[in-house]
Design a protein around this motif. Sequence first.
Motif, PDB file in Angstrom:
ATOM      1  N   PRO A  42      -0.820   3.083   5.021  1.00 19.81           N
ATOM      2  CA  PRO A  42      -1.418   3.305   3.701  1.00 19.81           C
ATOM      3  C   PRO A  42      -0.523   2.753   2.602  1.00 19.81           C
ATOM      4  N   ILE A  43      -1.114   2.517   1.442  1.00 25.53           N
ATOM      5  CA  ILE A  43      -0.347   2.025   0.307  1.00 25.53           C
ATOM      6  C   ILE A  43      -0.570   2.952  -0.877  1.00 25.53           C
ATOM      7  N   SER A  44       0.280   2.828  -1.876  1.00 18.42           N
ATOM      8  CA  SER A  44       0.179   3.681  -3.051  1.00 18.42           C
ATOM      9  C   SER A  44      -0.878   3.147  -4.018  1.00 18.42           C
ATOM     10  N   TYR A  45      -1.323   4.021  -4.857  1.00 17.11           N
ATOM     11  CA  TYR A  45      -2.313   3.663  -5.869  1.00 17.11           C
ATOM     12  C   TYR A  45      -1.764   2.571  -6.784  1.00 17.11           C
ATOM     13  N   ARG A  46      -0.524   2.710  -7.227  1.00 17.44           N
ATOM     14  CA  ARG A  46       0.071   1.750  -8.143  1.00 17.44           C
ATOM     15  C   ARG A  46       0.195   0.371  -7.521  1.00 17.44           C
ATOM     16  N   LEU A  47       0.596   0.330  -6.249  1.00 20.57           N
ATOM     17  CA  LEU A  47       0.736  -0.953  -5.572  1.00 20.57           C
ATOM     18  C   LEU A  47      -0.611  -1.641  -5.446  1.00 20.57           C
ATOM     19  N   LEU A  48      -1.649  -0.872  -5.096  1.00 23.52           N
ATOM     20  CA  LEU A  48      -2.973  -1.460  -4.973  1.00 23.52           C
ATOM     21  C   LEU A  48      -3.446  -2.019  -6.310  1.00 23.52           C
ATOM     22  N   CYS A  49      -3.202  -1.299  -7.378  1.00 18.81           N
ATOM     23  CA  CYS A  49      -3.588  -1.781  -8.711  1.00 18.81           C
ATOM     24  C   CYS A  49      -2.927  -3.126  -9.009  1.00 18.81           C
ATOM     25  N   ASP A  50      -1.643  -3.225  -8.695  1.00 12.08           N
ATOM     26  CA  ASP A  50      -0.921  -4.469  -8.939  1.00 12.08           C
ATOM     27  C   ASP A  50      -1.457  -5.609  -8.083  1.00 12.08           C
ATOM     28  N   ARG A  51      -1.742  -5.325  -6.815  1.00  7.86           N
ATOM     29  CA  ARG A  51      -2.199  -6.360  -5.899  1.00  7.86           C
ATOM     30  C   ARG A  51      -3.599  -6.835  -6.236  1.00  7.86           C
ATOM     31  N   ILE A  52      -4.475  -5.910  -6.638  1.00  5.15           N
ATOM     32  CA  ILE A  52      -5.834  -6.306  -6.997  1.00  5.15           C
ATOM     33  C   ILE A  52      -5.828  -7.204  -8.224  1.00  5.15           C
ATOM     34  N   ALA A  53      -4.999  -6.861  -9.204  1.00  7.54           N
ATOM     35  CA  ALA A  53      -4.903  -7.687 -10.399  1.00  7.54           C
ATOM     36  C   ALA A  53      -4.429  -9.100 -10.043  1.00  7.54           C
TER      37      ALA A  53
END
Length: 230
Positions: A42-53
């Motif tokens: 699993p990954i963190s919410y913050r990391l996913l936000c950065d990667r999606i952007a």
Amino acid sequence: MGVPGRDKIVDWFPALEISDKKYEKLVKRWNKSVIVRMLGRPISYRLLCDRIAYMWNPKGKYSIVDLDDDCFLVKFTEEGDYLRALLDGPWVIQGSYSLVQPWTPNYLRGANDLTAVAAWVRFPGMPLHLYHKSVLRRLAALLGHLLKIDYNTCSKKRGKFARIAVELDLTKPLVPFVYVKGKRQKVEYEGLPRICYVCGLYGHVQEECLNKENSRSHSMNEKEKGDEQH
């Protein structure tokens, strides 16, 4: 006088009634949403936000909701951003693949079973004169919900196969063939290697099918009946 939201009793419990019209409006607000699930750690919410952007570079506004089953919901305002997330993968985050599937009203939080997926579908060898939007829309309706028609198919620049993106319901068997004007047309699904052509379901191959013996027995019985008639 009834209490709002408690206008019915089911099995001795109060039940909330929602009209079909109201329900459709509620669903429509989330139509351009996807569910993101990591295959691996699993990954963190913050990391996913950065990667999606970085990966998807959405042109319009979007929002990300972290769910309680190690999944995330991403809601878009622009159709192009939604289709890019669904169709331009596979997406890799820190060495792990992320599974992106369309959100549906039947999505259950906490359920790990894949029930819907967006996939490119090919119709190899289809006659060129049938490469028309009206025909392709009707073909898509036989398989699921049309998301996009490949530009090269629309412009007839490539004649090896017609190609469309379809939202598939994986709780229903995937069909290997359709009939067009009385002739059998092969159907190929891109990016879905684990399809069983015995039962038509996604998630296992023919050699692993639990229904294989039943299908074989059914075929033998049908053959025996045919032999008896002759």
